[in-house]
Design a protein around this motif. Sequence first.
Motif, PDB file in Angstrom:
ATOM      1  N   TYR A  22     -30.600  18.096  -5.517  1.00  0.00           N
ATOM      2  CA  TYR A  22     -29.921  17.374  -6.602  1.00  0.00           C
ATOM      3  C   TYR A  22     -29.878  15.851  -6.424  1.00  0.00           C
ATOM      4  CZ  TYR A  22     -28.315  22.086  -7.656  1.00  0.00           C
ATOM      5  OH  TYR A  22     -28.263  23.428  -7.934  1.00  0.00           O
ATOM      6  N   GLY A  23     -30.264  15.339  -5.254  1.00  0.00           N
ATOM      7  CA  GLY A  23     -30.241  13.896  -5.030  1.00  0.00           C
ATOM      8  C   GLY A  23     -28.874  13.326  -4.716  1.00  0.00           C
ATOM      9  N   ILE A  24     -27.931  14.184  -4.340  1.00  0.00           N
ATOM     10  CA  ILE A  24     -26.587  13.727  -3.957  1.00  0.00           C
ATOM     11  C   ILE A  24     -26.610  13.442  -2.452  1.00  0.00           C
ATOM     12  CG2 ILE A  24     -24.143  14.354  -3.820  1.00  0.00           C
ATOM     13  CD1 ILE A  24     -24.832  16.432  -6.124  1.00  0.00           C
ATOM     14  N   PRO A  25     -26.221  12.242  -2.016  1.00  0.00           N
ATOM     15  CA  PRO A  25     -26.300  11.938  -0.584  1.00  0.00           C
ATOM     16  C   PRO A  25     -25.546  12.970   0.266  1.00  0.00           C
ATOM     17  CG  PRO A  25     -25.657   9.981  -1.828  1.00  0.00           C
ATOM     18  CD  PRO A  25     -25.649  11.133  -2.785  1.00  0.00           C
ATOM     19  N   ALA A  26     -26.225  13.473   1.287  1.00  0.00           N
ATOM     20  CA  ALA A  26     -25.600  14.440   2.195  1.00  0.00           C
ATOM     21  C   ALA A  26     -24.355  13.838   2.839  1.00  0.00           C
ATOM     22  CB  ALA A  26     -26.602  14.883   3.266  1.00  0.00           C
ATOM     23  N   SER A  27     -24.414  12.529   3.136  1.00  0.00           N
ATOM     24  CA  SER A  27     -23.281  11.860   3.783  1.00  0.00           C
ATOM     25  C   SER A  27     -22.038  11.913   2.896  1.00  0.00           C
ATOM     26  CB  SER A  27     -23.626  10.399   4.091  1.00  0.00           C
ATOM     27  OG  SER A  27     -23.936   9.697   2.893  1.00  0.00           O
ATOM     28  N   VAL A  28     -22.233  11.713   1.593  1.00  0.00           N
ATOM     29  CA  VAL A  28     -21.110  11.707   0.653  1.00  0.00           C
ATOM     30  C   VAL A  28     -20.549  13.121   0.497  1.00  0.00           C
ATOM     31  CG1 VAL A  28     -20.444  11.305  -1.755  1.00  0.00           C
ATOM     32  CG2 VAL A  28     -21.873   9.638  -0.565  1.00  0.00           C
ATOM     33  N   THR A  29     -21.443  14.103   0.374  1.00  0.00           N
ATOM     34  CA  THR A  29     -20.996  15.499   0.262  1.00  0.00           C
ATOM     35  C   THR A  29     -20.179  15.885   1.486  1.00  0.00           C
ATOM     36  OG1 THR A  29     -22.918  16.069  -1.100  1.00  0.00           O
ATOM     37  CG2 THR A  29     -21.764  17.890  -0.013  1.00  0.00           C
ATOM     38  N   LEU A  30     -20.670  15.545   2.673  1.00  0.00           N
ATOM     39  CA  LEU A  30     -19.944  15.882   3.905  1.00  0.00           C
ATOM     40  C   LEU A  30     -18.603  15.151   3.977  1.00  0.00           C
ATOM     41  CD1 LEU A  30     -22.881  15.949   6.467  1.00  0.00           C
ATOM     42  CD2 LEU A  30     -21.443  17.898   5.798  1.00  0.00           C
ATOM     43  N   ALA A  31     -18.600  13.868   3.614  1.00  0.00           N
ATOM     44  CA  ALA A  31     -17.348  13.103   3.652  1.00  0.00           C
ATOM     45  C   ALA A  31     -16.332  13.696   2.681  1.00  0.00           C
ATOM     46  CB  ALA A  31     -17.604  11.628   3.332  1.00  0.00           C
ATOM     47  N   GLN A  32     -16.802  14.106   1.493  1.00  0.00           N
ATOM     48  CA  GLN A  32     -15.888  14.735   0.535  1.00  0.00           C
ATOM     49  C   GLN A  32     -15.359  16.055   1.094  1.00  0.00           C
ATOM     50  OE1 GLN A  32     -18.270  14.435  -3.341  1.00  0.00           O
ATOM     51  NE2 GLN A  32     -16.167  14.003  -3.962  1.00  0.00           N
ATOM     52  N   GLY A  33     -16.232  16.826   1.710  1.00  0.00           N
ATOM     53  CA  GLY A  33     -15.803  18.089   2.313  1.00  0.00           C
ATOM     54  C   GLY A  33     -14.757  17.868   3.391  1.00  0.00           C
ATOM     55  N   ILE A  34     -15.002  16.878   4.241  1.00  0.00           N
ATOM     56  CA  ILE A  34     -14.065  16.539   5.324  1.00  0.00           C
ATOM     57  C   ILE A  34     -12.710  16.155   4.739  1.00  0.00           C
ATOM     58  CG2 ILE A  34     -13.558  14.713   7.010  1.00  0.00           C
ATOM     59  CD1 ILE A  34     -16.614  14.872   7.758  1.00  0.00           C
ATOM     60  N   LEU A  35     -12.738  15.282   3.731  1.00  0.00           N
ATOM     61  CA  LEU A  35     -11.511  14.765   3.140  1.00  0.00           C
ATOM     62  C   LEU A  35     -10.785  15.821   2.308  1.00  0.00           C
ATOM     63  CD1 LEU A  35      -9.855  12.155   2.844  1.00  0.00           C
ATOM     64  CD2 LEU A  35     -11.290  11.537   0.903  1.00  0.00           C
ATOM     65  N   GLU A  36     -11.531  16.507   1.444  1.00  0.00           N
ATOM     66  CA  GLU A  36     -10.910  17.437   0.496  1.00  0.00           C
ATOM     67  C   GLU A  36     -10.431  18.730   1.165  1.00  0.00           C
ATOM     68  OE1 GLU A  36     -10.267  16.771  -2.681  1.00  0.00           O
ATOM     69  OE2 GLU A  36     -11.367  14.892  -2.803  1.00  0.00           O
ATOM     70  N   SER A  37     -11.064  19.123   2.269  1.00  0.00           N
ATOM     71  CA  SER A  37     -10.705  20.404   2.892  1.00  0.00           C
ATOM     72  C   SER A  37     -10.003  20.232   4.235  1.00  0.00           C
ATOM     73  CB  SER A  37     -11.964  21.263   3.103  1.00  0.00           C
ATOM     74  OG  SER A  37     -12.706  20.794   4.217  1.00  0.00           O
ATOM     75  N   SER A  38      -9.660  18.982   4.604  1.00  0.00           N
ATOM     76  CA  SER A  38      -9.110  18.717   5.938  1.00  0.00           C
ATOM     77  C   SER A  38      -9.988  19.366   7.006  1.00  0.00           C
ATOM     78  CB  SER A  38      -7.671  19.232   6.068  1.00  0.00           C
ATOM     79  OG  SER A  38      -6.851  18.648   5.084  1.00  0.00           O
ATOM     80  N   ASN A  39     -11.265  19.009   6.993  1.00  0.00           N
ATOM     81  CA  ASN A  39     -12.232  19.558   7.952  1.00  0.00           C
ATOM     82  C   ASN A  39     -12.326  21.078   7.890  1.00  0.00           C
ATOM     83  OD1 ASN A  39     -13.161  17.117   9.340  1.00  0.00           O
ATOM     84  ND2 ASN A  39     -11.025  16.954   9.971  1.00  0.00           N
ATOM     85  N   GLY A  40     -12.193  21.623   6.689  1.00  0.00           N
ATOM     86  CA  GLY A  40     -12.292  23.072   6.537  1.00  0.00           C
ATOM     87  C   GLY A  40     -11.026  23.817   6.921  1.00  0.00           C
ATOM     88  N   GLN A  41      -9.946  23.076   7.200  1.00  0.00           N
ATOM     89  CA  GLN A  41      -8.699  23.696   7.668  1.00  0.00           C
ATOM     90  C   GLN A  41      -7.657  23.906   6.562  1.00  0.00           C
ATOM     91  OE1 GLN A  41      -8.538  24.733  11.025  1.00  0.00           O
ATOM     92  NE2 GLN A  41     -10.674  24.141  10.711  1.00  0.00           N
TER      93      GLN A  41
END
Length: 152
Positions: A22-41
């Motif tokens: 999709y052309g979405i930066p992997a760095s941004v997706t990971l940062a959003q995941g980290i922030l939005e999910s509290s590192n998956g916790q």
Amino acid sequence: MSKNKEYAEQYAEYAMEQMRRYGIPASVTLAQGILESSNGQSRLAQNENNHFGIKATPRWIADGGRYGLYSDDKPDEKFCSYDSVADSYEHHSLFLKENNRYAGCFQLAPNDYKGWAQELEKAGYATGGNYADKLQHIIEQNGLQQYDLQVM
């Protein structure tokens, strides 16, 4: 190793796959995941495999999508529930791609994580303030831009 780095290593393949598709930066997706999910916790990540805080739309529900009830901005809001974390990553990409609010993101280069972070904030992805700064800080603290370069 920090929780952020652990999360990034665990889910980097998913993020890079989304970038290729999709052309979405992997760095941004990971940062959003980290922030939005509290590192998956977070409860949402643990119970629903929802790593991006995506709420269930009426269409999602009509199409048979499962959801969980959580209090976020209001009590008992419906959040998407996924069979796997991979499904959460895929839906996050589609959510950005299919929503006109985020069209400005896709005008940017897939390795312009700063521009993407600013566009996501401008488009209102999150209700909290300084969203772009938070994403950029997570990316730079953890060297997440390396994943963008691996795909490019």
